[in-house]
Design an enzyme around this catalytic site. Structure first.
Site, short mmCIF file in Angstrom:
data_model
loop_
_atom_site.label_atom_id
_atom_site.label_comp_id
_atom_site.label_asym_id
_atom_site.label_seq_id
_atom_site.Cartn_x
_atom_site.Cartn_y
_atom_site.Cartn_z
N ASN A 1 -3.60 -7.30 8.74
CA ASN A 1 -3.23 -8.46 9.20
C ASN A 1 -4.22 -9.80 8.49
O ASN A 1 -3.85 -10.85 9.12
CB ASN A 1 -3.66 -8.59 10.77
CG ASN A 1 -3.06 -9.48 11.88
OD1 ASN A 1 -1.83 -10.09 11.35
ND2 ASN A 1 -3.74 -10.18 12.52
N SER B 1 6.08 -11.35 7.82
CA SER B 1 6.51 -12.47 8.26
C SER B 1 8.09 -12.43 8.20
O SER B 1 8.70 -11.79 7.27
CB SER B 1 6.26 -13.77 7.59
OG SER B 1 6.80 -14.85 8.03
N TYR C 1 4.19 -17.80 -0.38
CA TYR C 1 3.99 -17.05 0.89
C TYR C 1 5.02 -16.16 1.07
O TYR C 1 4.81 -14.97 1.48
CB TYR C 1 3.77 -18.09 1.95
CG TYR C 1 3.49 -17.46 3.55
CD1 TYR C 1 2.26 -16.93 3.87
CD2 TYR C 1 4.64 -17.10 4.46
CE1 TYR C 1 2.13 -16.33 5.06
CE2 TYR C 1 4.53 -16.60 5.43
CZ TYR C 1 3.31 -16.18 5.99
OH TYR C 1 2.99 -15.37 7.10
N ALA D 1 7.12 -14.89 -0.98
CA ALA D 1 7.17 -13.78 -1.86
C ALA D 1 6.24 -12.85 -1.80
O ALA D 1 6.39 -11.47 -1.61
CB ALA D 1 6.89 -14.26 -3.35
N LYS E 1 5.07 -12.01 1.26
CA LYS E 1 5.25 -11.27 2.65
C LYS E 1 6.34 -10.50 2.45
O LYS E 1 6.53 -9.30 2.85
CB LYS E 1 5.37 -12.19 3.65
CG LYS E 1 4.09 -12.82 4.03
CD LYS E 1 3.13 -11.97 4.73
CE LYS E 1 1.90 -12.77 5.31
NZ LYS E 1 1.03 -11.35 5.70
#
Length: 177
Positions: A18, A70, A83, A85, A87
């Protein structure tokens, strides 16, 4: 970290990856250091934790791996290419790993939440936040306690037994699959 957990608990049944960072920057303004930091934190961190917990889970023939992605991995986001890419990589990584370890009693899944009221989004622009809320079917950001039950489902037995390679999306209707 894995060794310390094993020393303390004697086993690891569930790994939830996480950790994550988020920073808005247009691709044309992004330097490679910014790109690498995002990929290393949001994707490579998942890889490393999985790599080092897997020998233990394989030996026990049981484990639940839950990777947090996400909804932006599925729809993209302006000024968030790095971000998105990273996730999206987490989702592809999880599907592939699920195929590798499913026969060994290990499930691997993703949770791809929409915007959640955490420190992760505190630095995003007010304009972005307001525009995003207007896009959502349920026009508000979620709370962490609304995401946790998805992880509990995926981690539980027998309820989570048949989920593997899946991406569940508590995202206020931003992505509907």
């Amino acid at each position: 970290m894995i060794e310390k957990a094993l020393d303390y608990f004697g086993k690891i049944d569930v790994l939830v990856n996480n950790a994550g960072i988020l920073q808005q920057v247009l691709l044309v303004d992004m330097d490679s250091k910014t790109w690498d930091r995002m990929i290393n934190t949001n994707l490579k961190g998942t890889f490393l934790c999985c790599k080092y917990v897997l020998p233990h889970m394989i030996k026990r023939r049981f484990g639940r791996i839950i990777n947090i992605s996400s909804q932006l991995a599925q729809i993209g986001g302006a000024a968030l290419t790095h971000y998105c890419a990273a996730k999206a990589g987490v989702i592809g990584f999880s599907k592939s790993l699920a195929r590798e370890v499913g026969s060994k009693g290990i499930t691997v899944n993703c949770i791809a939440p929409g915007p959640i009221e955490t420190d992760l989004i505190k630095d995003l622009s007010k304009e972005w936040k307001e525009a995003k809320k207007k896009e959502l079917v349920i026009p508000r950001f979620g709370k962490p306690e609304e995401i946790a039950p998805t992880a509990v489902l995926l981690a539980s037995e027998p309820d989570g037994n048949l989920y593997t390679g899946q991406t569940l999306g508590p995202n206020s209707g931003d992505v509907m699959v």
